[in-house]
Motif scaffolding. Structure first.
Motif, PDB file in Angstrom:
ATOM      1  N   ASN A  39       0.730  -1.322   0.397  1.00  0.00           N
ATOM      2  CA  ASN A  39      -0.207  -0.071   0.018  1.00  0.00           C
ATOM      3  C   ASN A  39       0.505   0.902   0.118  1.00  0.00           C
ATOM      4  O   ASN A  39       0.408   2.394  -0.750  1.00  0.00           O
ATOM      5  CB  ASN A  39      -0.865  -0.378   1.090  1.00  0.00           C
ATOM      6  N   PHE A  48       1.526   5.152   2.098  1.00  0.00           N
ATOM      7  CA  PHE A  48       0.099   4.596   2.108  1.00  0.00           C
ATOM      8  C   PHE A  48      -1.076   5.429   2.739  1.00  0.00           C
ATOM      9  O   PHE A  48      -2.353   5.386   2.671  1.00  0.00           O
ATOM     10  CB  PHE A  48       0.694   3.960   3.837  1.00  0.00           C
ATOM     11  N   LEU A  51      -2.618   6.543  -0.154  1.00  0.00           N
ATOM     12  CA  LEU A  51      -3.252   5.216  -0.713  1.00  0.00           C
ATOM     13  C   LEU A  51      -4.950   5.350  -0.063  1.00  0.00           C
ATOM     14  O   LEU A  51      -5.669   5.117  -0.797  1.00  0.00           O
ATOM     15  CB  LEU A  51      -3.108   4.042  -0.307  1.00  0.00           C
TER      16      LEU A  51
END
Length: 120
Positions: A39, A48, A51
């Motif tokens: 991710n 991360f 996302l």
């Protein structure tokens, strides 16, 4: 896994469809760097957090339509086994047309990944 089982249970896709989608996409990435670091890469420069901020609401919407009551829907053992047998029958020779052949193919793949990661 619950989501994969639920997709089959609802008739959205077959066992083979789910297994191919995971093993040919996110599963490869997870096997090398795990879900969180996958991710991180998937989020681009925002990582991360970026996302999850981008796809989180859509993912929550999809997950809200899935079974949350039980990991294994009632009667799924039989339905899942039927799907597994069908999926195995469609695999190329040497990649898992029987239980033992499938286990050997999987273990060979694990060894290759572990060698790639410097663990063997």
């Amino acid at each position: 896994m619950r989501e994969a089982y639920d997709l089959v249970e609802q008739g959205v896709c077959s066992v083979a469809d789910v297994d191919q989608a995971i093993s040919n996409s996110v599963g490869i990435r997870w096997g090398i760097i795990g879900p969180h670091l996958t991710n991180e890469v998937g989020g681009g420069p925002q990582g991360f957090k970026g996302l999850l901020e981008k796809i989180g609401p859509s993912l929550e919407n999809v997950l809200s339509t899935m079974n949350t009551e039980a990991m294994f829907p009632e009667g799924y053992a039989e339905k899942g086994q039927e799907g597994v047998i069908e999926a195995m029958s469609q695999r190329p020779a040497g990649t898992g047309k029987s239980h033992d052949e499938l286990a050997e193919y999987m273990n060979d793949g694990i060894i290759h990944i572990m060698k790639f990661k410097g663990l063997l």
